[in-house]
Enzyme design. Structure first.
Site, PDB file in Angstrom:
ATOM      1  N   CYS A 138      -6.423   1.983   5.610  1.00  0.00           N
ATOM      2  CA  CYS A 138      -7.065   0.761   6.085  1.00  0.00           C
ATOM      3  C   CYS A 138      -6.497   0.407   7.468  1.00  0.00           C
ATOM      4  O   CYS A 138      -5.613   1.088   7.990  1.00  0.00           O
ATOM      5  CB  CYS A 138      -6.814  -0.379   5.095  1.00  0.00           C
ATOM      6  SG  CYS A 138      -5.083  -0.926   5.039  1.00  0.00           S
TER       7      CYS A 138
ATOM      8  N   GLU B 282       0.902   3.876   1.778  1.00  0.00           N
ATOM      9  CA  GLU B 282       1.326   4.304   3.108  1.00  0.00           C
ATOM     10  C   GLU B 282       2.508   3.482   3.617  1.00  0.00           C
ATOM     11  O   GLU B 282       3.463   4.040   4.175  1.00  0.00           O
ATOM     12  CB  GLU B 282       0.176   4.174   4.121  1.00  0.00           C
ATOM     13  CG  GLU B 282      -1.040   5.008   3.787  1.00  0.00           C
ATOM     14  CD  GLU B 282      -2.110   4.251   3.013  1.00  0.00           C
ATOM     15  OE1 GLU B 282      -3.302   4.522   3.251  1.00  0.00           O
ATOM     16  OE2 GLU B 282      -1.761   3.392   2.166  1.00  0.00           O
TER      17      GLU B 282
ATOM     18  N   HIS C 176       0.857  -1.182   0.000  1.00  0.00           N
ATOM     19  CA  HIS C 176       0.000   0.000   0.000  1.00  0.00           C
ATOM     20  C   HIS C 176       0.900   1.240   0.000  1.00  0.00           C
ATOM     21  O   HIS C 176       2.025   1.203   0.522  1.00  0.00           O
ATOM     22  CB  HIS C 176      -0.883   0.025   1.237  1.00  0.00           C
ATOM     23  CG  HIS C 176      -1.970  -0.995   1.235  1.00  0.00           C
ATOM     24  ND1 HIS C 176      -3.103  -0.851   1.985  1.00  0.00           N
ATOM     25  CD2 HIS C 176      -2.102  -2.179   0.576  1.00  0.00           C
ATOM     26  CE1 HIS C 176      -3.897  -1.901   1.802  1.00  0.00           C
ATOM     27  NE2 HIS C 176      -3.295  -2.724   0.957  1.00  0.00           N
TER      28      HIS C 176
ATOM     29  N   CYS D  32      -2.625  -0.166   7.419  1.00  0.00           N
ATOM     30  CA  CYS D  32      -1.842   1.069   7.301  1.00  0.00           C
ATOM     31  C   CYS D  32      -1.976   1.939   8.549  1.00  0.00           C
ATOM     32  O   CYS D  32      -0.997   2.521   9.015  1.00  0.00           O
ATOM     33  CB  CYS D  32      -2.253   1.820   6.049  1.00  0.00           C
ATOM     34  SG  CYS D  32      -1.827   0.926   4.533  1.00  0.00           S
TER      35      CYS D  32
END
Length: 167
Positions: free
Chosen positions: A93, A65, A63, A96
């Protein structure tokens, strides 16, 4: 409550930094990735930029992040990312948000809500859970329309390219 809306105090710099994150999201879309971009700022300097790379890397943890957090920790030579702000185009999410808490990131700025997986106000409020040893101040809504439109166009294009299957 730690969640806050846009304030004049951070408006100019938050918007400028979010434009950079949005450019990362646009790059992700051009690579066939879900268009999420992130940057991490330390002392008014961008120390890391990233975008979703799950498809390219075939890595469920790639991801935007997490990519940015890893890069920033390496550059700053510390897993504690105190004194930083993470800018991301979509609400983080659980994975993260958990990584942000572990990294001690004090501030998060995101563009648009993620009603299906968001952990910083939509489905969960992990960022302000007092049972944890760290909380994150959250600002949302910076370039919200631009980010939401980019995501909607991406998924609309994706749906149009998918063949219709009958069950």
């Amino acid at each position: 409550m730690v969640l806050e809306t846009t304030t004049n105090h951070h408006l100019l710099s938050d918007e400028a930094y979010m434009h950079e994150a949005l450019r990362q999201a646009e790059q992700a879309a051009s690579e066939g990735e879900v268009p999420v971009g992130a940057i991490l700022v330390h002392e008014n300097t961008i120390v890391a930029m990233g975008r979703n790379a799950r498809e390219r890397r075939q890595d469920p943890t790639a991801h935007a992040e997490l990519i940015v957090i890893r890069e920033a920790a390496e550059k700053l030579q510390s897993w504690r990312l105190t004194g930083t702000t993470l800018y991301v185009t979509l609400e983080p999410c659980l994975m993260c948000a958990g990584a942000m808490l572990q990294a001690r990131i004090p501030r998060l700025v995101f563009s648009t809500w993620d009603p299906k997986a968001g952990a910083c106000g939509s489905l969960f409020t992990l960022h302000e859970d007092n049972r944890l040893n760290h909380q994150i101040a959250v600002t949302h809504g910076i370039l919200e329309n631009e980010s939401r439109d980019l995501l909607q166009r991406f998924f609309q294009r994706l749906r149009q390219d998918q063949p219709l299957t009958m069950t």
